[in-house]
Design a protein around this motif. Sequence first.
Motif, short mmCIF file in Angstrom:
data_model
loop_
_atom_site.label_atom_id
_atom_site.label_comp_id
_atom_site.label_asym_id
_atom_site.label_seq_id
_atom_site.Cartn_x
_atom_site.Cartn_y
_atom_site.Cartn_z
N GLY A 111 0.79 -1.23 0.00
CA GLY A 111 0.00 0.00 0.00
C GLY A 111 0.82 1.28 0.00
N LEU A 112 2.15 1.16 0.15
CA LEU A 112 3.02 2.34 0.17
C LEU A 112 3.83 2.51 -1.12
CD1 LEU A 112 4.34 2.17 3.84
CD2 LEU A 112 2.50 3.58 2.91
N LYS A 113 3.55 1.70 -2.12
CA LYS A 113 4.32 1.76 -3.36
C LYS A 113 4.16 3.09 -4.10
CE LYS A 113 4.88 -3.12 -4.04
NZ LYS A 113 4.61 -4.30 -4.85
N TRP A 114 3.15 3.88 -3.74
CA TRP A 114 2.97 5.19 -4.35
C TRP A 114 4.14 6.14 -4.03
CZ3 TRP A 114 2.90 8.81 -0.57
CH2 TRP A 114 2.47 8.42 0.69
N SER A 164 0.10 14.02 -3.92
CA SER A 164 -0.98 14.55 -4.72
C SER A 164 -0.45 14.73 -6.13
CB SER A 164 -1.46 15.89 -4.15
OG SER A 164 -2.48 16.43 -4.95
N PHE A 165 -0.82 13.81 -7.01
CA PHE A 165 -0.36 13.79 -8.39
C PHE A 165 1.17 13.77 -8.42
CE2 PHE A 165 -4.56 15.77 -8.40
CZ PHE A 165 -5.23 14.86 -9.18
N SER A 166 1.81 14.83 -8.93
CA SER A 166 3.27 14.82 -9.05
C SER A 166 3.96 15.54 -7.89
CB SER A 166 3.68 15.46 -10.38
OG SER A 166 3.27 16.81 -10.40
N ARG A 167 3.25 15.75 -6.80
CA ARG A 167 3.83 16.39 -5.62
C ARG A 167 3.86 15.40 -4.45
NH1 ARG A 167 4.63 21.71 -5.94
NH2 ARG A 167 3.44 22.95 -7.40
N LEU A 168 4.94 15.46 -3.71
CA LEU A 168 5.08 14.67 -2.49
C LEU A 168 5.37 15.65 -1.37
CD1 LEU A 168 5.24 11.81 -1.21
CD2 LEU A 168 7.72 11.93 -1.58
N ASN A 169 4.45 15.75 -0.42
CA ASN A 169 4.63 16.64 0.73
C ASN A 169 5.11 15.82 1.92
OD1 ASN A 169 3.65 19.18 -0.43
ND2 ASN A 169 1.71 18.10 -0.53
N PHE A 170 6.12 16.34 2.57
CA PHE A 170 6.65 15.72 3.78
C PHE A 170 6.48 16.71 4.92
CE2 PHE A 170 10.07 15.64 6.87
CZ PHE A 170 9.98 14.33 7.34
N THR A 171 5.96 16.22 6.04
CA THR A 171 5.90 17.02 7.26
C THR A 171 6.50 16.19 8.39
OG1 THR A 171 3.85 18.08 6.54
CG2 THR A 171 4.40 18.26 8.87
N GLY A 172 7.50 16.74 9.01
CA GLY A 172 8.12 16.09 10.15
C GLY A 172 7.85 16.91 11.41
N SER A 224 9.33 20.36 10.30
CA SER A 224 10.05 20.40 9.04
C SER A 224 9.06 20.09 7.93
CB SER A 224 11.18 19.36 9.05
OG SER A 224 11.78 19.26 7.78
N GLU A 225 9.00 20.95 6.92
CA GLU A 225 8.08 20.72 5.80
C GLU A 225 8.85 20.84 4.49
OE1 GLU A 225 5.08 23.71 6.66
OE2 GLU A 225 3.79 22.14 7.49
N GLU A 226 8.62 19.90 3.62
CA GLU A 226 9.25 19.88 2.30
C GLU A 226 8.18 19.54 1.27
OE1 GLU A 226 12.40 20.72 2.01
OE2 GLU A 226 12.93 20.54 4.13
N THR A 227 8.27 20.15 0.10
CA THR A 227 7.41 19.78 -1.02
C THR A 227 8.31 19.37 -2.17
OG1 THR A 227 5.66 21.29 -0.35
CG2 THR A 227 5.64 20.57 -2.64
N PHE A 228 8.16 18.13 -2.57
CA PHE A 228 8.96 17.57 -3.65
C PHE A 228 8.11 17.49 -4.92
CE2 PHE A 228 10.59 15.72 0.27
CZ PHE A 228 11.97 15.84 0.13
#
Length: 191
Positions: free
Chosen positions: A49-52, A163-171, A182-186
């Motif tokens: 379920g995490l392959k995305w 979300s589509f071609s964005r990966l948001n990280f919040t630590g 910590s917030e990053e948007t890839f």
Amino acid sequence: MSQTFSTATVTAMLLSERPGPLMKYVVYGLIILSTMSGPVAAQPCTLDGLKWLKGVWMEKSGETQGEERWTIAPSGQMVGASWFLHAGRDGGLIESMTILPDKDLSGNDRIVLRIRHFNATLTQAEEEKDAPMQFVAASCDRNLVVFDGQGAQAGEHMTYRRSFSRLNFTGDFLHDGNPVKSEETFIRAGE
């Protein structure tokens, strides 16, 4: 011929002062259905379920540039690496990560994210050699996972949301007992 309406248009039609008789029944039906359905249950956290997360994700902000890369190993576990470096000056961070199935002390299955941090030249590790940071997948949904810290990381959380071609990280971390976010948007850069 089908028509497409914006959310605002549909809302205006539903809330207009003189809805037609059919529209009243549609609105009443939607209200009744919404009260009958319960909350949506989160999906169980599984490796499949995490392959995305798989792919190459790039991030640029100010003087820092970064990349996070996740791949699926032949064993099925996910292997990740990331780096955040500064243009034209020393400093930065390199991470090595795995996401894999594991068992807790009671023998229950769980998904674990383990991380090791290094300086930009790989000459200094932040964690002890037998003590990687460890986070357990606590909540999963479609394109969302929340990892809860274990051991020395208890009380910390890491969230990935795609979300589509964005990966948001919040630590949400604790440094010397003080909360640090910590917030990053890839942006997806490839497979």
